[in-house]
Design an enzyme around this catalytic site. Structure first.
Site, PDB file in Angstrom:
ATOM      1  N   GLU A   1       0.889  -1.175  -0.209  1.00  0.00           N
ATOM      2  CA  GLU A   1      -0.019  -0.017   0.098  1.00  0.00           C
ATOM      3  C   GLU A   1       0.829   1.017   0.123  1.00  0.00           C
ATOM      4  O   GLU A   1       0.631   2.191  -0.674  1.00  0.00           O
ATOM      5  CB  GLU A   1      -0.810  -0.096   1.266  1.00  0.00           C
ATOM      6  CG  GLU A   1      -2.042   1.362   1.137  1.00  0.00           C
ATOM      7  CD  GLU A   1      -2.970   1.242  -0.012  1.00  0.00           C
ATOM      8  OE1 GLU A   1      -3.128   2.159  -0.589  1.00  0.00           O
ATOM      9  OE2 GLU A   1      -3.522   0.287  -0.271  1.00  0.00           O
TER      10      GLU A   1
ATOM     11  N   HIS B   1      -3.888  10.495 -18.884  1.00  0.00           N
ATOM     12  CA  HIS B   1      -2.824   9.696 -19.810  1.00  0.00           C
ATOM     13  C   HIS B   1      -2.986   8.098 -19.866  1.00  0.00           C
ATOM     14  O   HIS B   1      -3.016   7.681 -18.660  1.00  0.00           O
ATOM     15  CB  HIS B   1      -1.454  10.156 -19.859  1.00  0.00           C
ATOM     16  CG  HIS B   1      -0.402   9.673 -20.761  1.00  0.00           C
ATOM     17  ND1 HIS B   1       0.092   8.357 -20.957  1.00  0.00           N
ATOM     18  CD2 HIS B   1      -0.193  10.415 -22.061  1.00  0.00           C
ATOM     19  CE1 HIS B   1       0.784   8.317 -21.969  1.00  0.00           C
ATOM     20  NE2 HIS B   1       0.650   9.656 -22.925  1.00  0.00           N
TER      21      HIS B   1
END
Length: 124
Positions: free
Chosen positions: A71, A89
């Site tokens: 994480e 993108h």
């Protein structure tokens, strides 16, 4: 800018400070990290209490750490991608998705490990 005296014990002290700064930042800014850390804090005592071998306890706790580590890396990747550009993108999305998949796999590994060990200890 790199400090000129960044070696030996000073480097270790500085690196430790940066690590705690990173953990504090993750706690403050990442809801998923907070949730997973709280889950880990609840599960570690269970792993220590259940009647299983020391190796099994270590494996259970180790998978919890793997979730937290993954994480943290996911959060770092997201921060870098967001820092580079606000533009949407495909490669930015791919980087975030792959990092998220790594977290998912770490959670899956953790869950399967816990289920396997507890099932073996209490049902077999």
């Amino acid at each position: 800018m790199k400090p000129t005296n960044n070696h030996g014990i000073k480097r270790i002290i500085r690196a430790t400070g940066f690590s705690f700064k990173g953990l504090t930042s993750a706690w403050r800014n990442e809801a998923a990290f907070r949730q997973e850390l709280i889950l880990c804090l609840c599960l570690v005592p269970i792993a220590l209490i259940v009647d299983i071998s020391v190796i099994e306890k270590i494996l259970m706790i180790m998978t919890l750490f793997i979730v937290l580590i993954t994480e943290l890396l996911n959060s770092a990747i997201e921060a870098v991608v967001d820092r580079i550009s606000d533009e949407i993108h495909p490669l930015s999305g791919q980087a975030k998705d792959v990092a998220s998949a790594a977290v998912f796999l770490s959670l899956l590994l953790c869950g399967l490990t816990w289920i396997g060990i507890l099932t073996h200890a209490y049902l077999l």
